[in-house]
Design a protein around this motif. Structure first.
Motif: not given
Length: 491
Positions: A60-62, A77-81, A111-112, A188-190
């Motif tokens: 789980f990565v911001e 899951a990753t909030g950026g690229d 992927v966010g 997801i709200d990272f």
């Protein structure tokens, strides 16, 4: 006329004295509690799952995640690229549990941001197994392809825009996903998740639970920061409590082995707080062997907390038993050994060109860690006045902020059978407590209307003086009554 014996008179005076002392003690207790000098209540124990915001994702990565090698057994899951830079397998055991609203299947890869196909166009394939879906927040530059070059219906692939079904780099699924469910929106709200993860990491770093000591095999105690190169370290876990081990990054790299007296478990979890301040918040981790735990035998109950670490590289050594909480770290795994748990990081690189990144096995953190909260528990129940603020006709509506509101840390309301009303729980006198307008111990100023906070320990002598006065007044009353009775007998 009958005579009173000296013994009976002595008993009467003793009873009068007992009444005097009781009244004085009650008055003094009221005054001291009003001043905040009464017995200090113990803090409440709060149990939390510190990785709950990670939603059971294996990693789980911001911000940005780069995938090179080799695999994650659970969902990611990753909030950026997401950067595709090699061949990588995701959720190979079909462990995904988070399902986005409206989807028929859980999300195996979230992927966010957008997908970066530019790093290695020749060989890179990210394979999402377990029949899970892919969610992408920014579809810029991405095509969702559900038909092959012959027009046949096939499992879904995500490719660079216009590149075609068989192009690389790509993401390929083992199921067919409706195009509309891929994006463009992150479920997801990272930002909110990492705000809570950072708060949890901070709270755990100062957790007041059962701190355990390090020892060498011959029983010599080793303090934090005192591990010598090659030391074999032993720790003994106390059953039924949260065990905390505080170490430095240098300690971790110096120890050749970390041996547990017993396997950590759901009711005997282990929190390891790692201080990397001595190396500027950075650590090239040569992981020691962790004897006595592994896989499903202890790893789900071990948490490595790298609260202030900004760069964490797993470069060599053994498998990491347990989950890694490093919410501010650029995480890089170039060791062929594995991580037996979750990885929480700001940015992440799994493997690198020419470097085997090993595997991340799906053993998510499964324990509740118990710490002392900032919220005090009610004091012990008595028949005397409670320690709450006095009830008066004066102003009592000054605003207050509980510790949990001011810090943002999770806390629980203490449960107790003790009285919770502000009024005293006794038939004894209650008028001895000064009103807010009469005492500097709290309330609103009658002239300005400003809120005057309750006095803290040592901040005012007013309640102490009041207690002394109460002693004198009550004692004088008893003495006067006794004197009148003696005069009556003499007449």
């Amino acid at each position: 006329m009958h005579l009173r014996t000296p013994g009976r008179r002595a008993r009467r005076l003793s009873l009068a004295g007992a009444v005097t002392l009781t009244a004085a003690a009650a008055a003094t207790a009221i005054a001291f509690n009003a001043a905040g000098t009464g017995p200090t209540a113990m803090a409440a124990a709060v149990a939390i799952d510190p990785l709950a915001p990670a939603l059971n994702f294996n990693t789980f990565v911001e911000d940005r995640t780069t995938l090179v090698s080799t695999e994650s057994e659970g969902p990611m899951a990753t909030g950026g690229d997401l950067v595709i830079k090699g061949s990588y397998n995701v959720d190979i055991h079909g462990e995904a549990t988070f399902t986005a609203p409206g989807d028929a299947r859980p999300s195996a890869l979230v992927v966010g941001g957008k997908i970066d196909y530019s790093q290695d166009p020749a060989t890179s394939v990210v394979r999402v197994e377990g029949d899970g879906y892919v969610k992408v927040g920014d579809m810029t530059g991405t095509d969702v392809v559900n038909n092959d070059v012959n027009g046949a219906v096939v499992n879904t692939r995500l490719t660079a825009q216009g590149a075609g079904y068989d192009s690389t780099p790509r993401i390929e699924l083992t199921t067919r996903q409706p195009e509309a469910s891929v994006g463009p929106a992150s479920p997801i709200d990272f930002d909110a998740a990492f705000a809570q993860l950072r708060a949890n990491a901070n709270d755990l770093y100062v957790c007041e639970a059962h701190e355990i000591e390090m020892h060498t095999p011959d029983g010599t105690a080793v303090p934090k920061g005192g591990v010598a190169p090659g030391d074999q370290i032993r720790i003994t876990l106390e059953p039924g409590v949260t065990n905390i081990l505080n170490v430095t990054g240098e300690d971790l790299n110096n120890m050749s082995e970390l041996t547990f007296s017993a396997q950590p478990s759901a009711d005997t979890p282990l929190l390891i707080n790692v201080d990397t301040s001595g190396t500027g918040g950075e650590l090239d981790w040569d992981v020691p062997n962790q004897a006595g735990a592994g896989g499903g035998n202890g790893a789900p109950y071990i948490l490595w907390n790298f609260k202030d670490t900004t760069r964490l590289d797993i470069v060599s050594g053994d498998t990491v038993e347990g989950s890694i909480l490093a919410p501010d770290a650029d995480f890089r795994d170039v060791s062929p050994e594995n991580v037996e748990g979750q990885v929480i990081a700001k940015n992440a690189l799994f493997g690198d060109v020419g470097e085997n990144g090993g595997e991340v096995h799906y053993f998510p953190f499964r324990a509740q860690l118990e710490c002392e909260s900032d919220e005090p528990t009610p004091s012990a129940t008595t028949d005397g006045p409670t320690t709450e603020a006095p009830t008066t006709d004066g102003p009592t509506d000054c605003p207050s902020v509980s510790p949990s509101e001011s810090t943002g840390t999770p806390s629980e309301e203490p449960s107790t059978d003790a009285p919770t009303s502000d009024a005293p729980t006794t038939d004894g006198p209650t008028t001895a407590v000064p009103s807010a307008s009469e005492s500097p111990s709290g309330g609103a100023d009658e002239t300005t209307g400003d809120c005057v906070p309750l006095a803290t320990t040592g901040s005012s002598l007013g309640p102490v003086v009041f207690g002394a006065v109460a002693l004198v007044v009550v004692g004088a009353g008893v003495v006067a009554a006794a004197s009148m009775r003696r005069r009556g007998r003499q007449n």
